[in-house]
Scaffold this active site. Structure first.
Site, PDB file in Angstrom:
ATOM      1  N   SER A 299      42.497  40.528  34.754  1.00 43.05           N
ATOM      2  CA  SER A 299      43.577  40.244  33.807  1.00 43.05           C
ATOM      3  C   SER A 299      44.607  39.288  34.406  1.00 43.05           C
ATOM      4  O   SER A 299      44.303  38.120  34.640  1.00 43.05           O
ATOM      5  CB  SER A 299      44.216  41.565  33.375  1.00 43.05           C
ATOM      6  OG  SER A 299      45.104  41.389  32.305  1.00 43.05           O
ATOM      7  N   ASP A 310      42.393  25.691  38.642  1.00 41.33           N
ATOM      8  CA  ASP A 310      42.382  24.541  37.743  1.00 41.33           C
ATOM      9  C   ASP A 310      43.259  23.407  38.252  1.00 41.33           C
ATOM     10  O   ASP A 310      42.920  22.230  38.101  1.00 41.33           O
ATOM     11  CB  ASP A 310      42.848  24.956  36.343  1.00 41.33           C
ATOM     12  CG  ASP A 310      41.738  25.613  35.539  1.00 41.33           C
ATOM     13  OD1 ASP A 310      40.654  25.860  36.106  1.00 41.33           O
ATOM     14  OD2 ASP A 310      41.949  25.888  34.341  1.00 41.33           O
ATOM     15  N   LYS A 324      38.325  39.911  32.652  1.00 43.16           N
ATOM     16  CA  LYS A 324      39.100  40.425  31.514  1.00 43.16           C
ATOM     17  C   LYS A 324      39.992  39.298  31.009  1.00 43.16           C
ATOM     18  O   LYS A 324      41.079  39.071  31.503  1.00 43.16           O
ATOM     19  CB  LYS A 324      39.956  41.625  31.909  1.00 43.16           C
ATOM     20  CG  LYS A 324      40.765  42.208  30.746  1.00 43.16           C
ATOM     21  CD  LYS A 324      41.615  43.385  31.199  1.00 43.16           C
ATOM     22  CE  LYS A 324      42.411  43.971  30.033  1.00 43.16           C
ATOM     23  NZ  LYS A 324      43.477  43.062  29.556  1.00 43.16           N
TER      24      LYS A 324
END
Length: 395
Positions: A299, A310, A324
Site C-alpha cells: 500500500s 519512477d 496492494k
C-alpha cells in the site's frame, strides 16, 4: 414479546448495513424494498427470519443479540469478497483510529500473548513511560494493580491500563532469568507511537526505518533526517520492509521531503474520476538513496517505492512488494461503528498499476539461507541491507 423484539432487531441490522454515499438508512421499512438492492428480495428477509427462529429453537447456549447484529453487518461487507473492505464495531474503530493517529493514552508498550499467561512486552516506544519506568522488552505482565491477568487476553490487559482513570499503574512483571516477579510503577499519559527509527551506519551513511505511515510519520521522518544530517549523513537507506502501509496523506508527506517537482501518485475511481497528489520539489533529496522492500511492503510503502523508482532518484533493493494498489475510505456510522470500503485504484507517477503485481526491485536481494526474519539479524548479517549499502557506495 422478546422474540418479536429480536426480529425487529434483525430487520434494523439489515437496514444499518446499507451504506449509500456515506449515509445509513435507519428506517428498515425504507430499506427492505428499494429497487435493485441485494437485500430487497423477500426471500432474503424470510431466510433471515427462519435462521432467527432456528437459533431460538435449537441453539444450545444463550444468544447475544448484539453479536448477531454485528455479524450481519460484517457479513454484508464480507460478501464483497474484497479483503480490504470491512466492517468495524465501535471498539474496533476506536482501536483503528489510535493506530492511524499515531498517539494514544497508555504506557508506550506493544504487547503479545505469552505462553505462560499474561502479556509479553515485545516493543517499548522510545521515551515512553514504560521505557522510562525501567520496563524491558521480554518482560511478561502477570498482574495489573494487583489483579491477576494471566488468563486474560492481551486486548483486555491493554484496556485495563488504557482505560484506567488513575495517573499511574502498578504492573507485576516476570523478567527473564529472575526467579521472583517484580512490581513496576508506570505513569499513564499521552504516548506518541514511534513509526520512524534512525541511526548512522557509518561516518557518512544514515539509516531510517519506517514501520507504518500514520499521522505522526511525516514529522518523525523530518526530525530523523535532520538528526542524521547533523551527524554528517551523505548517503541514505530507507527501510520499508514489513511496512503494511497506512495513510495516503502520511506517505505523501514524507515523499514531499524527497521527490523532485511533479506527480507523487494519482487515483481513479469506478467512474474514471482522477485525483492527484503532487510535490513542489523544494526539498528534493540530494544524496544517494536506497529503499529496502520485501513481500510485506504494501500500500503506502508501494506508493513510496513506486515514486522513487519512477523518478530514478534511488535504488529499490529487496524482493517484489505485496501488490496492494487500491485505496479505501472509512465511513463512520452514527452508532460509533464504521465501514472501510475500496473506492479507487492508485497509479505510480508513470501510470503503473501495481495491484496484485507489486513493485519489482531494481536490485533483487534475498536474506541468506533459511532466514526469514530480518529483524533478528545484525546489520552485518542482513544480506539485503548489505546489498543496499553497496548500491549507494558504502562497502
Amino acid at each position: 414479546m422478546k422474540n418479536k423484539e429480536f426480529k425487529k432487531g434483525i430487520a434494523i441490522g439489515v437496514a444499518a448495513t446499507l451504506v449509500v454515499t456515506g449515509a445509513v438508512f435507519t428506517s428498515y421499512q425504507k430499506v427492505l424494498f428499494p429497487k435493485g438492492n441485494a437485500l430487497s428480495d423477500v426471500k432474503t428477509v424470510q431466510k433471515l427470519n427462519y435462521l432467527e427462529e432456528l437459533i431460538d429453537e435449537e441453539y444450545l447456549d444463550e444468544k447475544d443479540e448484539s453479536s448477531l447484529r454485528e455479524g450481519l453487518y460484517a457479513g454484508l461487507l464480507a460478501g464483497l469478497k474484497d479483503p480490504y473492505s470491512t466492517y468495524y464495531t465501535a471498539e474496533q474503530y476506536k482501536e483503528l483510529n489510535t493506530s492511524n493517529e499515531g498517539s494514544y493514552v497508555g504506557i508506550g508498550t506493544v504487547l503479545q500473548k505469552d505462553d505462560t499467561g499474561g502479556a509479553k512486552i515485545i516493543q517499548l516506544y522510545e521515551g515512553g513511560p514504560g521505557e522510562q519506568a525501567g520496563l524491558r522488552k521480554g518482560d511478561v505482565i502477570k498482574a495489573v494493580d494487583g489483579a491477576d491477568v494471566t488468563d486474560k487476553e492481551t486486548s483486555d490487559i491493554a484496556s485495563m491500563v488504557r482505560d484506567s482513570e488513575k495517573a499511574s499503574v502498578m504492573l507485576t512483571i516476570q523478567r527473564e532469568n529472575e526467579e521472583k516477579p517484580r512490581d513496576v510503577k508506570v505513569e499513564i499519559r499521552d504516548v506518541e507511537i514511534q513509526t520512524v527509527s534512525h541511526e548512522m551506519l557509518s561516518e557518512d551513511t544514515g539509516y531510517i526505518r519506517i514501520s507504518e505511515f500514520s499521522e505522526v510519520t511525516s514529522d518523525q521522518y523530518k526530525k530523523a533526517f535532520a538528526d542524521l544530517k547533523d551527524q554528517g549523513m551523505k548517503k541514505l537507506v530507507v527501510d520499508l520492509r514489513d511496512n503494511p502501509g497506512g495513510l495516503l496523506t502520511a506517505v505523501c508527506g514524507v515523499l514531499r521531503q524527497i521527490l523532485p517537482e511533479g506527480l507523487i501518485v494519482y487515483t481513479e475511481d469506478k467512474n474514471g474520476k482522477r485525483e492527484e497528489e503532487t510535490c513542489d520539489g523544494k526539498n528534493e533529496l540530494d544524496m544517494p538513496l536506497a529503499v529496502l522492500v520485501n513481500g510485506n511492503s504494501a500500500s503506502a510503502s508501494e506508493i513510496f517505492a513506486g515514486a522513487v523508482k519512477d523518478y530514478g532518484i534511488g535504488t529499490i533493493v529487496g524482493t517484489t512488494t505485496y501488490g496492494k494498489g487500491v485505496v479505501q475510505t472509512i465511513q463512520p456510522l452514527t452508532d460509533g461503528s464504521a465501514v472501510k470500503i475500496t473506492i479507487a485504484k492508485y497509479f505510480t507517477p508513470k501510470g503503473n498499476d501495481i495491484n496484485k503485481k507489486g513493485i519489482t526491485p531494481d536490485v533483487e536481494a534475498e536474506l541468506s539461507g533459511d532466514i526469514t526474519d530480518w529483524t533478528e539479524l545484525t546489520h552485518k548479517e542482513d544480506a539485503q541491507l548489505q546489498t543496499a549499502l553497496k548500491e549507494i557506495g558504502q562497502s
